[in-house]
Design a protein around this motif. Structure first.
Motif, PDB file in Angstrom:
ATOM      1  N   ASN A  84      39.733  84.626  54.520  1.00 19.74           N
ATOM      2  CA  ASN A  84      38.691  84.240  53.577  1.00 19.74           C
ATOM      3  C   ASN A  84      37.808  83.165  54.208  1.00 19.74           C
ATOM      4  OD1 ASN A  84      37.285  83.884  51.190  1.00 19.74           O
ATOM      5  ND2 ASN A  84      39.019  83.034  50.048  1.00 19.74           N
ATOM      6  N   MET A  85      36.490  83.358  54.181  1.00 25.59           N
ATOM      7  CA  MET A  85      35.582  82.334  54.723  1.00 25.59           C
ATOM      8  C   MET A  85      34.247  82.391  53.985  1.00 25.59           C
ATOM      9  SD  MET A  85      34.636  84.043  58.430  1.00 25.59           S
ATOM     10  CE  MET A  85      36.300  84.044  59.047  1.00 25.59           C
ATOM     11  N   GLU A  86      33.319  81.513  54.348  1.00 26.87           N
ATOM     12  CA  GLU A  86      32.035  81.527  53.657  1.00 26.87           C
ATOM     13  C   GLU A  86      31.226  82.755  54.054  1.00 26.87           C
ATOM     14  OE1 GLU A  86      30.519  77.582  54.346  1.00 26.87           O
ATOM     15  OE2 GLU A  86      32.086  76.730  53.076  1.00 26.87           O
ATOM     16  N   PHE A  87      30.402  83.219  53.111  1.00 31.73           N
ATOM     17  CA  PHE A  87      29.706  84.487  53.339  1.00 31.73           C
ATOM     18  C   PHE A  87      28.829  84.441  54.589  1.00 31.73           C
ATOM     19  CE2 PHE A  87      26.533  87.812  52.722  1.00 31.73           C
ATOM     20  CZ  PHE A  87      27.342  88.880  52.411  1.00 31.73           C
ATOM     21  N   ASP A  88      28.142  83.312  54.800  1.00 29.74           N
ATOM     22  CA  ASP A  88      27.244  83.266  55.954  1.00 29.74           C
ATOM     23  C   ASP A  88      27.982  83.041  57.282  1.00 29.74           C
ATOM     24  OD1 ASP A  88      27.859  80.654  55.384  1.00 29.74           O
ATOM     25  OD2 ASP A  88      25.802  79.898  55.513  1.00 29.74           O
ATOM     26  N   SER A  89      29.325  82.967  57.218  1.00 31.16           N
ATOM     27  CA  SER A  89      30.114  82.882  58.454  1.00 31.16           C
ATOM     28  C   SER A  89      30.663  84.244  58.876  1.00 31.16           C
ATOM     29  CB  SER A  89      31.316  81.946  58.269  1.00 31.16           C
ATOM     30  OG  SER A  89      30.887  80.668  57.902  1.00 31.16           O
ATOM     31  N   LEU A  90      30.483  85.255  58.034  1.00 29.67           N
ATOM     32  CA  LEU A  90      31.143  86.541  58.296  1.00 29.67           C
ATOM     33  C   LEU A  90      30.615  87.219  59.564  1.00 29.67           C
ATOM     34  CD1 LEU A  90      31.315  87.890  54.615  1.00 29.67           C
ATOM     35  CD2 LEU A  90      33.179  86.910  55.976  1.00 29.67           C
ATOM     36  N   ILE A  91      29.300  87.348  59.663  1.00 29.05           N
ATOM     37  CA  ILE A  91      28.732  88.010  60.847  1.00 29.05           C
ATOM     38  C   ILE A  91      28.993  87.180  62.111  1.00 29.05           C
ATOM     39  CG2 ILE A  91      26.543  88.716  61.939  1.00 29.05           C
ATOM     40  CD1 ILE A  91      25.763  89.959  59.235  1.00 29.05           C
ATOM     41  N   PRO A  92      28.753  85.844  62.070  1.00 30.25           N
ATOM     42  CA  PRO A  92      29.113  85.027  63.237  1.00 30.25           C
ATOM     43  C   PRO A  92      30.594  85.158  63.625  1.00 30.25           C
ATOM     44  CG  PRO A  92      27.710  83.755  61.760  1.00 30.25           C
ATOM     45  CD  PRO A  92      28.001  85.052  61.063  1.00 30.25           C
ATOM     46  N   ALA A  93      31.475  85.358  62.633  1.00 33.57           N
ATOM     47  CA  ALA A  93      32.903  85.489  62.952  1.00 33.57           C
ATOM     48  C   ALA A  93      33.156  86.720  63.820  1.00 33.57           C
ATOM     49  CB  ALA A  93      33.734  85.569  61.673  1.00 33.57           C
ATOM     50  N   LEU A  94      32.484  87.812  63.515  1.00 35.82           N
ATOM     51  CA  LEU A  94      32.656  89.012  64.344  1.00 35.82           C
ATOM     52  C   LEU A  94      32.023  88.801  65.719  1.00 35.82           C
ATOM     53  CD1 LEU A  94      33.902  90.507  62.009  1.00 35.82           C
ATOM     54  CD2 LEU A  94      32.365  92.424  62.440  1.00 35.82           C
ATOM     55  N   GLN A  95      30.859  88.159  65.715  1.00 39.01           N
ATOM     56  CA  GLN A  95      30.155  87.940  66.982  1.00 39.01           C
ATOM     57  C   GLN A  95      30.935  87.031  67.917  1.00 39.01           C
ATOM     58  OE1 GLN A  95      26.391  86.625  65.180  1.00 39.01           O
ATOM     59  NE2 GLN A  95      25.380  88.351  66.173  1.00 39.01           N
ATOM     60  N   SER A  96      31.736  86.117  67.347  1.00 38.50           N
ATOM     61  CA  SER A  96      32.489  85.181  68.185  1.00 38.50           C
ATOM     62  C   SER A  96      33.947  85.607  68.304  1.00 38.50           C
ATOM     63  CB  SER A  96      32.379  83.768  67.610  1.00 38.50           C
ATOM     64  OG  SER A  96      32.941  83.746  66.311  1.00 38.50           O
ATOM     65  N   ASP A  97      34.221  86.858  67.948  1.00 36.46           N
ATOM     66  CA  ASP A  97      35.546  87.444  68.141  1.00 36.46           C
ATOM     67  C   ASP A  97      36.632  86.803  67.269  1.00 36.46           C
ATOM     68  OD1 ASP A  97      36.810  89.539  69.287  1.00 36.46           O
ATOM     69  OD2 ASP A  97      37.372  88.507  71.140  1.00 36.46           O
ATOM     70  N   GLN A  98      36.234  86.251  66.139  1.00 31.32           N
ATOM     71  CA  GLN A  98      37.208  85.653  65.219  1.00 31.32           C
ATOM     72  C   GLN A  98      37.617  86.633  64.132  1.00 31.32           C
ATOM     73  OE1 GLN A  98      36.782  81.551  64.718  1.00 31.32           O
ATOM     74  NE2 GLN A  98      36.706  81.899  66.914  1.00 31.32           N
ATOM     75  N   GLY A  99      37.050  87.816  64.201  1.00 32.58           N
ATOM     76  CA  GLY A  99      37.386  88.838  63.224  1.00 32.58           C
ATOM     77  C   GLY A  99      37.039  90.195  63.785  1.00 32.58           C
ATOM     78  N   ASP A 100      37.697  91.230  63.256  1.00 32.56           N
ATOM     79  CA  ASP A 100      37.450  92.592  63.733  1.00 32.56           C
ATOM     80  C   ASP A 100      36.611  93.409  62.753  1.00 32.56           C
ATOM     81  OD1 ASP A 100      39.307  92.517  66.091  1.00 32.56           O
ATOM     82  OD2 ASP A 100      40.707  92.021  64.475  1.00 32.56           O
ATOM     83  N   ILE A 101      36.771  93.103  61.467  1.00 29.12           N
ATOM     84  CA  ILE A 101      36.113  93.899  60.433  1.00 29.12           C
ATOM     85  C   ILE A 101      35.560  92.937  59.373  1.00 29.12           C
ATOM     86  CG2 ILE A 101      36.472  95.639  58.615  1.00 29.12           C
ATOM     87  CD1 ILE A 101      38.992  96.558  60.220  1.00 29.12           C
ATOM     88  N   ILE A 102      34.351  93.221  58.877  1.00 32.51           N
ATOM     89  CA  ILE A 102      33.866  92.546  57.666  1.00 32.51           C
ATOM     90  C   ILE A 102      34.016  93.545  56.527  1.00 32.51           C
ATOM     91  CG2 ILE A 102      31.859  91.621  56.422  1.00 32.51           C
ATOM     92  CD1 ILE A 102      30.639  90.911  59.180  1.00 32.51           C
ATOM     93  N   CYS A 103      34.620  93.108  55.433  1.00 37.78           N
ATOM     94  CA  CYS A 103      34.556  93.915  54.222  1.00 37.78           C
ATOM     95  C   CYS A 103      34.348  92.937  53.082  1.00 37.78           C
ATOM     96  CB  CYS A 103      35.803  94.766  54.018  1.00 37.78           C
ATOM     97  SG  CYS A 103      35.554  95.952  52.671  1.00 37.78           S
TER      98      CYS A 103
END
Ligand code: ARG
Length: 263
Positions: A84-103
């Motif tokens: 769980n994180m802030e909405f505007d961190s979701l895309i940056p999280a994938l870009q910085s390899d901190q996540g694999d999928i946004i849903c």
């Protein structure tokens, strides 16, 4: 001679098929991401019921999105972990390899999102609505005046809209907050005169707060298509998620979950 080679071919096929299934072939989970990324990290922002939310005092994320992704994961032999994180961190999280999928009930058509991550097939369609207190005299988004304040979530389509309305001088302030729950609170406290929210999410809020709030006017803004997303270029994972989505739509699981969360 002919018969003998046919028998050989059958025997060979049997042995080969057995060997394949014995090592888990077919679902090819072990192909490349197997060892190092066995558990896929799904990132979301969980104040967006009924798509994703947490219950008071519990970090477990519940909702349509986790249920749908769990069904897809089961279908495709994937293992998921939610963050769980802030909405505007979701895309940056994938870009910085901190996540694999946004849903996260994310509209794949908005802004330049599709340039930063790769979206899957649409799993839900939505529009924006104006949520006001039940005693409000507003009749819709066009009736909002320049002395009013509207709230929505930061980084969302609604958040962008309140910011644009503020920039155009149509409202006194656009309040963009990290959590939907805070948007509702500000409305209840009279700090803002309306909240711009996705229709199915506002409807869920009204199911429990129909005595203090209401929708006014028609839906507005761009039509939204919700989709999960993966890191740019991760077509292997995206293909699996899309295949799983198609399968759960075909076998009735998807409809079952729609009934569970939206009726
Ligand atoms: N549909 C809107 C968007 O894509 C809002 C999504 C908010 N989702 C959430 N999990 N907070 O911008």
């Amino acid at each position: 001679m002919k018969k003998k080679s046919l028998a050989l071919l059958i025997a060979f096929t049997l042995v080969f098929t057995f060997a394949l299934s014995a090592c888990g072939g077919g679902s090819d989970e072990s192909a490349d991401s197997g060892e190092e990324k066995a558990v896929l990290k799904v990132v979301t922002e969980a104040t967006f019921a009924p798509f994703e939310s947490t219950e008071d005092g519990d970090d477990t994320i519940v909702g349509f999105d986790p249920d749908m992704m769990a069904a897809i994961a089961e279908d495709q032999g994937l293992e998921l972990e939610w963050v769980n994180m802030e909405f505007d961190s979701l895309i940056p999280a994938l870009q910085s390899d901190q996540g694999d999928i946004i849903c996260a009930g994310m509209n794949k058509l908005a802004g330049d999102r599709a340039e930063k991550v790769d979206f899957g097939d649409t799993y839900f369609e939505s529009d924006l609505m104006l949520l006001v207190t039940s005693d409000s005299e507003l009749t819709g988004i066009d009736a909002v005046t320049s002395d009013m304040k509207l709230a929505s979530q930061i980084g969302t389509t609604g958040g962008d809209m309140v910011q644009a309305m503020k920039d155009e001088g149509k409202i006194a302030d656009g309040v963009v907050l990290n959590q939907w729950t805070d948007c509702y609170l500000q409305l209840q406290n009279g700090e803002v005169q309306g909240v711009i929210v996705d229709k199915p999410v506002g409807e869920a809020y009204l199911n429990n707060h129909g005595d203090i709030a209401k929708f006014v006017g028609d839906s507005f803004g761009e039509h939204e298509e919700f989709a999960f997303a993966v890191q740019k270029g991760n077509t292997e994972l995206l293909d699996k998620l899309n295949a799983g989505l198609a399968n759960i739509k075909a076998n009735g699981k998807y409809d079952e979950l729609v009934d569970k969360w939206f009726s």
